[in-house]
Design a protein around this motif. Structure first.
Motif, PDB file in Angstrom:
ATOM      1  N   LEU A 157     -59.236  86.901  50.886  1.00 17.84           N
ATOM      2  CA  LEU A 157     -58.648  85.565  50.942  1.00 17.84           C
ATOM      3  C   LEU A 157     -57.430  85.549  51.849  1.00 17.84           C
ATOM      4  O   LEU A 157     -56.653  86.511  51.880  1.00 17.84           O
ATOM      5  CB  LEU A 157     -58.213  85.118  49.533  1.00 17.84           C
ATOM      6  N   THR A 158     -57.251  84.443  52.546  1.00 17.45           N
ATOM      7  CA  THR A 158     -56.008  84.245  53.291  1.00 17.45           C
ATOM      8  C   THR A 158     -54.908  83.946  52.273  1.00 17.45           C
ATOM      9  O   THR A 158     -55.207  83.602  51.118  1.00 17.45           O
ATOM     10  CB  THR A 158     -56.126  83.049  54.263  1.00 17.45           C
ATOM     11  N   PRO A 159     -53.638  84.051  52.657  1.00 16.20           N
ATOM     12  CA  PRO A 159     -52.561  83.698  51.714  1.00 16.20           C
ATOM     13  C   PRO A 159     -52.699  82.271  51.167  1.00 16.20           C
ATOM     14  O   PRO A 159     -52.474  82.035  49.980  1.00 16.20           O
ATOM     15  CB  PRO A 159     -51.290  83.865  52.550  1.00 16.20           C
ATOM     16  N   THR A 160     -53.094  81.330  52.009  1.00 20.63           N
ATOM     17  CA  THR A 160     -53.264  79.949  51.563  1.00 20.63           C
ATOM     18  C   THR A 160     -54.396  79.854  50.544  1.00 20.63           C
ATOM     19  O   THR A 160     -54.264  79.199  49.501  1.00 20.63           O
ATOM     20  CB  THR A 160     -53.544  79.023  52.762  1.00 20.63           C
ATOM     21  N   GLU A 161     -55.521  80.492  50.824  1.00 21.84           N
ATOM     22  CA  GLU A 161     -56.645  80.479  49.894  1.00 21.84           C
ATOM     23  C   GLU A 161     -56.258  81.110  48.562  1.00 21.84           C
ATOM     24  O   GLU A 161     -56.633  80.613  47.499  1.00 21.84           O
ATOM     25  CB  GLU A 161     -57.844  81.221  50.492  1.00 21.84           C
ATOM     26  N   PHE A 162     -55.480  82.200  48.630  1.00 23.14           N
ATOM     27  CA  PHE A 162     -55.045  82.851  47.396  1.00 23.14           C
ATOM     28  C   PHE A 162     -54.165  81.922  46.569  1.00 23.14           C
ATOM     29  O   PHE A 162     -54.332  81.821  45.350  1.00 23.14           O
ATOM     30  CB  PHE A 162     -54.295  84.157  47.683  1.00 23.14           C
TER      31      PHE A 162
END
Length: 189
Positions: A157-162
């Motif tokens: 996951l990207t930081p935003t997705e996380f």
């Protein structure tokens, strides 16, 4: 483990100057950093930029009442909140706890008891933060490690997705608004 207020940020949301001064004086003796907000709008603004460790919240406030402030803080996954109010009926207390307050005290109050309750609330928050792993069905989200797994398979996951996944896991089974998702996606930016 004993929790101290030394160097902790305490947001005092109180519109009565005399009561605010009492709270401020006792927290100053404990070494806490204090910020005073005199109405509900200022409280939410201060909570957003100052990032307090705990909030002392009155319910009868100008502009926006304490229940509204509490609801917004919970929607933001804000800090622990101790309500300090003249509203002492059972319905008031139950409403506060239903909306997510961590403790509730009725005025008139003992300032030393308020300090003790703030320490207890911070201790509970610290204990729960120590084991921050969210589990929803087959999904496991490790808050501290910024890792997630589904049925044992690691998710990339990207930081935003996380941040969005963390929000959804934290509020599993409850409504999540578009604004909350946007706020989670933006993070501290």
């Amino acid at each position: 483990m004993d929790i101290e207020l030394n160097d902790r940020r305490v947001l005092i949301v109180e519109d009565e100057p005399h009561i605010a001064e009492i709270i401020d004086a006792f927290l100053a003796r404990e070494g806490a950093h204090r910020l005073l907000a005199r109405d509900g709008d200022d409280a939410l603004t201060a909570a957003g930029y100052w990032r307090p460790d705990v909030v002392v919240l009155d319910l009868k406030l100008p502009k926006r009442d304490g229940y509204s402030v509490l609801s917004e803080l919970r929607a933001r996954q804000g800090p622990p909140v101790v309500i300090l109010s003249a509203l002492g009926e059972d319905v008031d207390k139950l409403t506060g706890f239903r909306l997510g307050c961590d403790d509730y005290m009725v005025k008139p109050f003992n300032p030393l008891e308020l300090v003790a309750r703030l320490k207890a609330v911070l201790r509970r928050a610290q204990d729960s933060a120590a084991n921050k792993s969210l589990v929803v069905g087959d999904l496991r989200v490790d808050i501290d490690a910024h890792e997630a797994q589904c049925a044992g398979t690691p998710l990339t996951l990207t930081p935003t997705e996380f941040r969005i996944l963390r929000l959804l896991a934290m509020r599993a089974g409850r409504l999540v608004t578009r604004g909350q998702i946007i706020e989670a996606a933006m993070g501290d930016e």
